[in-house]
Design a protein around this motif. Structure first.
Motif, mmCIF file in Angstrom:
data_model
loop_
_atom_site.group_PDB
_atom_site.id
_atom_site.type_symbol
_atom_site.label_atom_id
_atom_site.label_comp_id
_atom_site.label_asym_id
_atom_site.label_seq_id
_atom_site.Cartn_x
_atom_site.Cartn_y
_atom_site.Cartn_z
ATOM 1 N N UNK A 232 0.703 -1.236 0.034
ATOM 2 C CA UNK A 232 -0.044 0.058 0.127
ATOM 3 C C UNK A 232 0.878 1.401 0.123
ATOM 4 N N UNK A 233 1.803 1.391 0.722
ATOM 5 C CA UNK A 233 2.583 2.601 0.916
ATOM 6 C C UNK A 233 3.644 2.731 -0.149
ATOM 7 N N UNK A 234 3.997 1.896 -0.619
ATOM 8 C CA UNK A 234 5.111 1.794 -1.976
ATOM 9 C C UNK A 234 3.899 2.340 -3.308
ATOM 10 N N UNK A 235 2.944 1.520 -3.224
ATOM 11 C CA UNK A 235 2.214 2.117 -4.520
ATOM 12 C C UNK A 235 1.627 3.504 -4.301
ATOM 13 N N UNK A 236 1.228 3.796 -3.149
ATOM 14 C CA UNK A 236 0.784 5.145 -2.949
ATOM 15 C C UNK A 236 1.937 6.374 -3.130
ATOM 16 N N UNK A 237 3.347 5.916 -2.606
ATOM 17 C CA UNK A 237 4.446 6.556 -3.066
ATOM 18 C C UNK A 237 4.664 6.939 -4.483
ATOM 19 N N UNK A 238 4.279 5.782 -5.265
ATOM 20 C CA UNK A 238 4.878 5.670 -6.764
ATOM 21 C C UNK A 238 3.484 6.577 -7.401
ATOM 22 N N UNK A 239 2.317 6.582 -6.888
ATOM 23 C CA UNK A 239 1.113 7.229 -7.485
ATOM 24 C C UNK A 239 1.374 8.738 -7.223
ATOM 25 N N UNK A 240 1.993 9.239 -5.998
ATOM 26 C CA UNK A 240 2.281 10.642 -5.705
ATOM 27 C C UNK A 240 3.504 11.036 -6.128
ATOM 28 N N UNK A 241 4.754 10.200 -6.001
ATOM 29 C CA UNK A 241 5.932 10.887 -6.273
ATOM 30 C C UNK A 241 6.613 10.187 -7.441
ATOM 31 N N UNK A 242 6.221 9.103 -7.970
ATOM 32 C CA UNK A 242 6.575 8.237 -9.233
ATOM 33 C C UNK A 242 7.876 7.343 -8.669
ATOM 34 N N UNK A 243 7.740 6.870 -7.440
ATOM 35 C CA UNK A 243 8.597 6.136 -6.971
ATOM 36 C C UNK A 243 8.977 4.615 -7.889
ATOM 37 N N UNK A 244 10.062 4.469 -8.452
ATOM 38 C CA UNK A 244 10.236 3.297 -9.261
ATOM 39 C C UNK A 244 10.200 1.968 -8.696
ATOM 40 N N UNK A 245 9.095 1.262 -9.132
ATOM 41 C CA UNK A 245 9.276 -0.008 -8.461
ATOM 42 C C UNK A 245 9.211 -1.426 -9.401
ATOM 43 N N UNK A 246 9.394 -2.497 -9.012
ATOM 44 C CA UNK A 246 9.229 -3.632 -9.785
ATOM 45 C C UNK A 246 7.771 -3.833 -10.284
ATOM 46 N N UNK A 247 7.393 -4.378 -11.365
ATOM 47 C CA UNK A 247 6.157 -4.228 -11.980
ATOM 48 C C UNK A 247 5.416 -5.358 -11.240
ATOM 49 N N UNK A 248 6.185 -6.339 -10.904
ATOM 50 C CA UNK A 248 5.561 -7.489 -10.199
ATOM 51 C C UNK A 248 5.499 -7.471 -8.537
ATOM 52 N N UNK A 249 5.661 -6.443 -7.969
ATOM 53 C CA UNK A 249 5.988 -6.501 -6.700
ATOM 54 C C UNK A 249 4.687 -6.999 -5.869
ATOM 55 N N UNK A 250 3.384 -6.774 -6.276
ATOM 56 C CA UNK A 250 2.221 -7.328 -5.543
ATOM 57 C C UNK A 250 2.292 -8.727 -5.574
ATOM 58 N N UNK A 251 2.660 -9.133 -6.948
ATOM 59 C CA UNK A 251 2.822 -10.583 -6.888
ATOM 60 C C UNK A 251 3.930 -11.168 -5.915
ATOM 61 N N UNK A 252 5.130 -10.548 -6.014
ATOM 62 C CA UNK A 252 6.011 -11.059 -4.878
ATOM 63 C C UNK A 252 5.788 -10.798 -3.709
ATOM 64 N N UNK A 253 4.675 -9.965 -3.256
ATOM 65 C CA UNK A 253 4.151 -10.013 -1.838
ATOM 66 C C UNK A 253 3.108 -10.691 -1.598
ATOM 67 N N UNK A 254 2.880 -11.635 -2.762
ATOM 68 C CA UNK A 254 1.514 -12.490 -2.474
ATOM 69 C C UNK A 254 0.248 -11.907 -2.416
ATOM 70 N N UNK A 255 -0.095 -10.772 -3.025
ATOM 71 C CA UNK A 255 -1.309 -9.890 -2.851
ATOM 72 C C UNK A 255 -2.059 -10.179 -4.021
ATOM 73 N N UNK A 256 -3.374 -9.992 -3.784
ATOM 74 C CA UNK A 256 -4.281 -10.248 -5.245
ATOM 75 C C UNK A 256 -4.523 -8.929 -5.673
ATOM 76 N N UNK A 257 -5.209 -9.027 -6.994
ATOM 77 C CA UNK A 257 -5.334 -7.954 -7.990
ATOM 78 C C UNK A 257 -6.425 -6.885 -7.187
#
Length: 400
Positions: free
Chosen positions: A288-313
């Motif tokens: 949640x926090x990293x996705x929020x940072x990406x939406x607000x600040x443009x934080x570069x993240x792996x595209x499959x981060x949610x999958x790596x964390x085992x979270x659902x779509x």
């Protein structure tokens, strides 16, 4: 609808992180002013400079919002060349942050000298200000956080007392049967130190997460804070903790997103981050926090981060929807949808919504039944007896 006056950004800077959405305009002069201020805060939080303030009519909101989001020193730096009158309103915030950081680095040197051979780390405030902030040494914070092994806490407390440090807790705080994960000290410099034996302060939350202090200390890394050597969490531990702490407090201030953004940029092994998040049971909080940072600040993240964390779509859809309807840069007070959902984060969209509803109901009930706080003048400062009660409780908690 009249066009919103654009923020003056040097050529090439605003495009540094492509695809970053902006806060959408809402009709009305007050809303347009708030939008312009919110966008200025975001640009400042990214560390951009040579910006222009929205205008004199926005000054009240600018000061309030910059302080609420705890990015006032960054806004001062962003405005001081092109809008010096507006920047001057926040100069005191910059000076205060600078002064606190200098005192904090000196205090940590003193703390390390007292502990000598006992392992410790510092986290949050001075560590982030020095190593993960757009303007080094100017992050807003008010105290110092340190961590020691709970089995060393008694020895650490005695060494601090012998060195002239003072216990800052009240008697009832150290006698709390829930045994807080930290106690408070005042050092020679007069700053407050939160001395942790656990990264999770509340006992009810310690039962939800698994953040073993000995493992954190075993992975600690040396760091220079100012001119002094200190110890910090490993990169993966630091990022996961920042995200967990941000989510538990609502992740509704820009400073919390800046912390996550800057630490994420230093990560070389995202599998390690995912592994640590799963071990701590903090997967939804990190996501949640990293996705929020990406939406607000443009934080570069792996595209499959949610999958790596085992979270659902659906969990990702839920958090994205919340951020669209309640964007963090527009927040001006604690209550709000973004805060409610972050504090309720669970592994799954449905469980998060249920938790958010339950927390909202509890909040309403607590506000209607809240008892008046005990006046500080009526409370007793903690003495040696209370300290021993607390230390006994900590040692019992870790051996149970």
């Amino acid at each position: 609808m009249r066009a919103v006056t654009p923020i003056a950004v040097p050529e090439g800077i605003a495009q540094r992180r492509p695809g970053v959405p902006v806060v959408r305009a809402i009709p009305g002069r007050a809303s347009r002013t708030q939008q312009a201020v919110s966008e200025l805060l975001v640009h400042s939080a990214r560390g951009e400079r040579n910006l222009t303030a929205p205008g004199s009519e926005a000054r009240s909101d600018l000061v309030q919002a910059a302080r609420y989001h705890r990015v006032a020193p960054l806004v001062h730096l962003a405005l001081r060349d092109r809008s010096p009158e507006d920047a001057a309103l926040l100069r005191v915030d910059r000076d205060h942050a600078m002064g606190i950081h200098i005192r904090a680095t000196i205090m940590l040197e003193q703390f390390g000298a007292v502990l000598d051979d006992i392992p410790w780390v510092t986290f949050k405030g001075p560590f982030l200000s020095e190593t993960a902030h757009p303007a080094q040494g100017l992050r807003t914070y008010h105290d110092i956080d340190t961590l020691v092994d709970p089995t060393d806490l008694r020895e650490v407390a005695h060494r601090l007392l012998d060195a002239g440090w003072k216990i800052a807790d009240f008697d009832d705080m150290l006698r709390n049967p829930q045994t807080p994960g930290e106690m408070h000290w005042v050092g020679p410099s007069g700053l407050l130190m939160d001395l942790h034996w656990s990264m999770i302060n509340m006992a009810v939350r310690r039962a939800r997460f698994a953040v073993p202090t000995p493992e954190l200390l075993g992975r600690r890394t040396p760091v220079m804070l100012g001119l002094n050597r200190a110890w910090a969490l490993s990169p993966a531990d630091a990022l996961v903790h920042v995200c967990l702490h941000a989510a538990l407090t609502g992740a509704n201030r820009l400073l919390l997103l800046v912390d996550a953004d800057r630490l994420a940029a230093q990560i070389e092994d995202w599998d390690e981050v995912a592994t640590r998040a799963r071990a701590w049971r903090a997967e939804p909080h990190v996501a949640l926090v990293l996705a929020r940072a990406k939406r607000v600040l443009g934080t570069p993240l792996p595209q499959d981060l949610d999958h790596r964390l085992g979270l659902s779509a659906p969990f990702g859809v839920l958090t994205a929807t919340v951020d669209r309807f309640a964007p963090v840069p527009r927040a001006r007070q604690e209550p709000g949808l973004a805060r409610l959902v972050a504090r309720a984060a669970q592994p799954g969209a449905a469980r998060t919504l249920v938790a958010a509803g339950r927390n909202a109901a509890v909040g309403v009930r607590e506000r209607t039944r809240r008892t008046p706080p005990i006046a500080r003048s009526a409370r007793v400062k903690a003495g040696e007896d209370a300290l021993n009660v607390y230390l006994d409780a900590v040692e019992s908690a870790v051996t149970a």
